[in-house]
Design a protein around this motif. Structure first.
Motif, PDB file in Angstrom:
ATOM      1  N   THR A   1      25.336 -13.128 -27.340  1.00  0.00           N
ATOM      2  CA  THR A   1      26.489 -13.002 -28.241  1.00  0.00           C
ATOM      3  C   THR A   1      27.470 -14.151 -28.032  1.00  0.00           C
ATOM      4  O   THR A   1      27.963 -14.739 -28.995  1.00  0.00           O
TER       5      THR A   1
ATOM      6  N   ARG B   1      31.190  -9.428 -21.697  1.00  0.00           N
ATOM      7  CA  ARG B   1      31.826 -10.395 -22.614  1.00  0.00           C
ATOM      8  C   ARG B   1      33.320 -10.472 -22.331  1.00  0.00           C
ATOM      9  O   ARG B   1      33.916 -11.552 -22.359  1.00  0.00           O
TER      10      ARG B   1
ATOM     11  N   VAL C   1      20.073 -15.532 -30.323  1.00  0.00           N
ATOM     12  CA  VAL C   1      21.237 -16.329 -30.734  1.00  0.00           C
ATOM     13  C   VAL C   1      21.059 -16.826 -32.162  1.00  0.00           C
ATOM     14  O   VAL C   1      21.978 -16.735 -32.980  1.00  0.00           O
TER      15      VAL C   1
ATOM     16  N   ARG D   1      22.595  -2.505 -22.493  1.00  0.00           N
ATOM     17  CA  ARG D   1      23.202  -2.718 -23.810  1.00  0.00           C
ATOM     18  C   ARG D   1      24.665  -2.259 -23.835  1.00  0.00           C
ATOM     19  O   ARG D   1      25.502  -2.863 -24.463  1.00  0.00           O
TER      20      ARG D   1
ATOM     21  N   GLU E   1      21.525 -13.896 -34.525  1.00  0.00           N
ATOM     22  CA  GLU E   1      22.902 -13.401 -34.553  1.00  0.00           C
ATOM     23  C   GLU E   1      23.854 -14.371 -35.246  1.00  0.00           C
ATOM     24  O   GLU E   1      24.868 -13.971 -35.799  1.00  0.00           O
ATOM     25  N   SER E   2      23.528 -15.654 -35.209  1.00  0.00           N
ATOM     26  CA  SER E   2      24.445 -16.661 -35.763  1.00  0.00           C
ATOM     27  C   SER E   2      23.973 -17.232 -37.095  1.00  0.00           C
ATOM     28  O   SER E   2      24.595 -18.144 -37.627  1.00  0.00           O
TER      29      SER E   2
ATOM     30  N   ALA F   1      26.042 -17.242 -29.492  1.00  0.00           N
ATOM     31  CA  ALA F   1      26.030 -17.162 -30.956  1.00  0.00           C
ATOM     32  C   ALA F   1      27.416 -17.413 -31.541  1.00  0.00           C
ATOM     33  O   ALA F   1      27.544 -17.900 -32.664  1.00  0.00           O
ATOM     34  N   GLU F   2      28.454 -17.091 -30.777  1.00  0.00           N
ATOM     35  CA  GLU F   2      29.829 -17.295 -31.240  1.00  0.00           C
ATOM     36  C   GLU F   2      30.271 -18.753 -31.146  1.00  0.00           C
ATOM     37  O   GLU F   2      31.327 -19.105 -31.677  1.00  0.00           O
TER      38      GLU F   2
ATOM     39  N   THR G   1      22.192 -10.053 -22.814  1.00  0.00           N
ATOM     40  CA  THR G   1      22.690  -9.609 -24.116  1.00  0.00           C
ATOM     41  C   THR G   1      24.078 -10.185 -24.382  1.00  0.00           C
ATOM     42  O   THR G   1      24.361 -10.686 -25.482  1.00  0.00           O
TER      43      THR G   1
END
Length: 150
Positions: A73, A23, A122, A16, A125-126, A76-77, A69
Motif C-alpha cells: 500500500t 502503515r 502495487v 491483514r 493497487e495503483s 502504491a501511494e 501488505t
C-alpha cells in the motif's frame, strides 16, 4: 504471501488486520518517532484495540504478511515523479519502510521471495501509476535483494 497454520483467513487474518497499524507506524517513523515504545504510545486507541484483538495466535508469519501488505500500500501511494528516477525513488521509500518496520518481528528475508507478488500488488493497487510500476518487476526484485542483503 505465506499464511500461518492457524490463519482464519479473510477478515480474521491477523496479518491483514495489522497492516493498517504498520502503515501508521510508518507515518510516525517518517515524522521522526523512531523509538518502538514511543511509536506504540502514539498509536490511536483503535490501533491498540487491533493489536490486542489480534495478539493471540500472532506469529512471525502474521507480522510478515502485515509488513508486506502495508509495504504494498505504501509503495502504491508513491506516485511516479518525472524528476526522480524510479529506482532512486523506490529505493528511498522501501528503505524508509524497512527502517520503520525493523523493530517488529517479521522476516525481512521474505521481502526478496515475495518481491514479484509485491510488485503485482502495487501495480494492481495503483493502476500502474506508482513509481514501482515505472521501475519494472525484475529491477524491483533486484532492488529488494540489495536492500535486504546489502
Amino acid at each position: 504471501m505465506e499464511s500461518c497454520e492457524q490463519c482464519p483467513g479473510g477478515g480474521g487474518c491477523h496479518g491483514r488486520n495489522l497492516a493498517p497499524v504498520l502503515r501508521r507506524v510508518y507515518a510516525l517513523h517518517a515524522a521522526g518517532v523512531t523509538n518502538k515504545f514511543d511509536l506504540l504510545d502514539r498509536l490511536s486507541d483503535e490501533d491498540e484495540a487491533l493489536l490486542e484483538q489480534h495478539a493471540r495466535g500472532l506469529t512471525t508469519v502474521c507480522w510478515t504478511r502485515a509488513a508486506l501488505t502495508a509495504s504494498a500500500t505504501l509503495l502504491a501511494e508513491q506516485p511516479a515523479d518525472d524528476d526522480t528516477p524510479p529506482d532512486e525513488a523506490v529505493e528511498a521509500r522501501l528503505a524508509a519502510i524497512l527502517a520503520a518496520f525493523e523493530r517488529f518481528p517479521w522476516r525481512i528475508d521474505d521481502l526478496v521471495d515475495a518481491a514479484p507478488e509485491l510488485y503485482d500488488l502495487v501495480a494492481a493497487e495503483s493502476d500502474g501509476q506508482a513509481a514501482v510500476s515505472r521501475l519494472g518487476r525484475r529491477p524491483f526484485g533486484k532492488l529488494c535483494k540489495r536492500l535486504v542483503w546489502g
